[in-house]
Design a protein around this motif. Structure first.
Motif, PDB file in Angstrom:
ATOM      1  N   ALA A  25       0.834  -1.205   0.000  1.00 51.68           N
ATOM      2  CA  ALA A  25       0.000   0.000   0.000  1.00 51.68           C
ATOM      3  C   ALA A  25       0.867   1.252   0.000  1.00 51.68           C
ATOM      4  CB  ALA A  25      -0.926  -0.012   1.217  1.00 51.68           C
ATOM      5  N   ALA A  26       1.952   1.220   0.762  1.00 48.18           N
ATOM      6  CA  ALA A  26       2.858   2.372   0.800  1.00 48.18           C
ATOM      7  C   ALA A  26       3.526   2.589  -0.552  1.00 48.18           C
ATOM      8  CB  ALA A  26       3.904   2.167   1.886  1.00 48.18           C
ATOM      9  N   THR A  27       3.862   1.508  -1.233  1.00 52.64           N
ATOM     10  CA  THR A  27       4.485   1.619  -2.557  1.00 52.64           C
ATOM     11  C   THR A  27       3.536   2.263  -3.561  1.00 52.64           C
ATOM     12  OG1 THR A  27       5.845  -0.342  -2.156  1.00 52.64           O
ATOM     13  CG2 THR A  27       5.533   0.309  -4.444  1.00 52.64           C
ATOM     14  N   VAL A  28       2.279   1.830  -3.527  1.00 53.36           N
ATOM     15  CA  VAL A  28       1.279   2.401  -4.433  1.00 53.36           C
ATOM     16  C   VAL A  28       1.070   3.883  -4.128  1.00 53.36           C
ATOM     17  CG1 VAL A  28      -1.142   2.346  -5.129  1.00 53.36           C
ATOM     18  CG2 VAL A  28       0.124   0.207  -4.840  1.00 53.36           C
ATOM     19  N   SER A  29       0.913   4.212  -2.845  1.00 59.75           N
ATOM     20  CA  SER A  29       0.692   5.606  -2.454  1.00 59.75           C
ATOM     21  C   SER A  29       1.870   6.484  -2.851  1.00 59.75           C
ATOM     22  CB  SER A  29       0.466   5.694  -0.936  1.00 59.75           C
ATOM     23  OG  SER A  29      -0.697   4.999  -0.564  1.00 59.75           O
ATOM     24  N   SER A  30       3.066   5.955  -2.705  1.00 64.55           N
ATOM     25  CA  SER A  30       4.262   6.719  -3.060  1.00 64.55           C
ATOM     26  C   SER A  30       4.308   6.994  -4.556  1.00 64.55           C
ATOM     27  CB  SER A  30       5.511   5.950  -2.631  1.00 64.55           C
ATOM     28  OG  SER A  30       6.679   6.610  -3.082  1.00 64.55           O
ATOM     29  N   ARG A  31       3.953   6.000  -5.358  1.00 66.26           N
ATOM     30  CA  ARG A  31       3.992   6.197  -6.817  1.00 66.26           C
ATOM     31  C   ARG A  31       2.945   7.217  -7.253  1.00 66.26           C
ATOM     32  NH1 ARG A  31       6.450   4.322 -11.293  1.00 66.26           N
ATOM     33  NH2 ARG A  31       5.232   4.372 -13.220  1.00 66.26           N
ATOM     34  N   ILE A  32       1.750   7.168  -6.649  1.00 68.02           N
ATOM     35  CA  ILE A  32       0.712   8.134  -6.994  1.00 68.02           C
ATOM     36  C   ILE A  32       1.148   9.535  -6.606  1.00 68.02           C
ATOM     37  CG2 ILE A  32      -1.631   8.893  -6.459  1.00 68.02           C
ATOM     38  CD1 ILE A  32      -2.397   5.938  -6.193  1.00 68.02           C
ATOM     39  N   ALA A  33       1.754   9.656  -5.425  1.00 64.89           N
ATOM     40  CA  ALA A  33       2.178  10.975  -4.952  1.00 64.89           C
ATOM     41  C   ALA A  33       3.289  11.557  -5.816  1.00 64.89           C
ATOM     42  CB  ALA A  33       2.632  10.874  -3.500  1.00 64.89           C
ATOM     43  N   GLU A  34       4.192  10.710  -6.271  1.00 62.99           N
ATOM     44  CA  GLU A  34       5.325  11.199  -7.057  1.00 62.99           C
ATOM     45  C   GLU A  34       4.962  11.408  -8.516  1.00 62.99           C
ATOM     46  OE1 GLU A  34       8.371   8.345  -6.460  1.00 62.99           O
ATOM     47  OE2 GLU A  34       8.692   8.841  -4.338  1.00 62.99           O
ATOM     48  N   HIS A  35       3.909  10.690  -9.009  1.00 65.68           N
ATOM     49  CA  HIS A  35       3.491  10.711 -10.414  1.00 65.68           C
ATOM     50  C   HIS A  35       4.671  11.027 -11.348  1.00 65.68           C
ATOM     51  CE1 HIS A  35       2.128  14.535  -8.476  1.00 65.68           C
ATOM     52  NE2 HIS A  35       2.821  15.079  -9.443  1.00 65.68           N
ATOM     53  N   GLU A 184      -7.595  16.461  -3.992  1.00 68.74           N
ATOM     54  CA  GLU A 184      -8.188  15.146  -4.241  1.00 68.74           C
ATOM     55  C   GLU A 184      -9.528  15.225  -4.949  1.00 68.74           C
ATOM     56  OE1 GLU A 184      -8.441  13.080  -0.590  1.00 68.74           O
ATOM     57  OE2 GLU A 184      -6.274  12.998  -0.259  1.00 68.74           O
TER      58      GLU A 184
END
Length: 229
Positions: A25-35, A184
């Motif tokens: 979940a942290a990996t997914v959130s990080s990728r979305i945040a960094e786009h 958001e």
């Protein structure tokens, strides 16, 4: 367990992960945040004044007409001139955008101002764009009561107002600005408009107004500023 949950459960089992896997979940959130960005063309990476000049040149290349205005307060007179020059009725439709509603329309003479979404009987609509993209001469117009999406498609003439300071070099910069501005809560529709509607599907003959406005007029407000994302 319904069929959807059953399918997801089998996928998790095959991947040997659980639904509450904090690391994933942290990996997914990080990728979305960094786009992360892809390759961005250099064409739009210009100083502010040159970027604005490129936007105008590209908009005109794709059959839009443009004009520069010193401030939004001069827009009513410019709209009145547009209607007169094209022998159009003195009537326009706008949404609830305060940047348009609060203008001194009385200075433009007897123009009928209609509000809200178009029902298809309007010849001219005026919208305010969120921004512009210099490399393609594209406008970004957000849906909602401020600028109803029907104004982008139903009237024969579409006048779009864009602040010079909101014109960026590339699409990636525009999306970054949109994320920063909206957070958001994104609009339901983001319309990217490049020139008036056109089609050459029939015998390769270019026809304007095939799926939307036959004429697009872009009013650029103010001076370009250094506001690169």
């Amino acid at each position: 367990m319904d069929s959807r949950q059953a399918i997801l459960s089998r996928i998790r089992t095959s991947l040997k992960v659980s639904g509450d896997d904090a690391e994933r979940a942290a990996t997914v959130s990080s990728r979305i945040a960094e786009h992360p960005l892809g390759i961005i063309p250099k064409r739009g990476q210009l100083p502010a004044a040159e970027r604005l000049a490129l936007f105008i040149a590209m908009a005109e290349k794709y059959n839009a007409t443009t004009e520069r205005l010193p401030s939004r307060e001069t827009l009513p007179t410019a709209v009145a001139d547009y209607l007169k020059q094209r022998n159009l009725p003195a009537a326009i439709r706008i949404g609830a955008d305060a940047r348009l509603v609060d203008l001194p329309w009385q200075t433009a003479g007897a123009i009928e101002i209609r509000h809200g979404a178009s029902d298809g009987d309007d010849l001219v609509a005026v919208s305010h764009a969120f921004g512009g993209i210099a490399e393609t001469g594209t406008l970004c117009v957000l849906s909602g009561p401020d600028n109803p999406v029907t104004l982008n498609f139903l009237p024969d003439h579409h006048i779009v107002v864009v602040e010079a300071a909101d014109i960026v070099g590339d699409m990636e910069s525009l999306w970054a600005n949109l994320r920063a501005a909206q957070g958001e809560t994104m609009p339901r529709t983001v319309n990217m408009i490049t020139g008036p509607s056109r089609s050459a599907d029939i015998e390769q003959t270019l026809l304007l107004g095939a799926h939307g406005p036959r004429a697009l007029h872009v009013a650029v407000i103010g001076e370009a500023e250094v506001r690169l994302t």
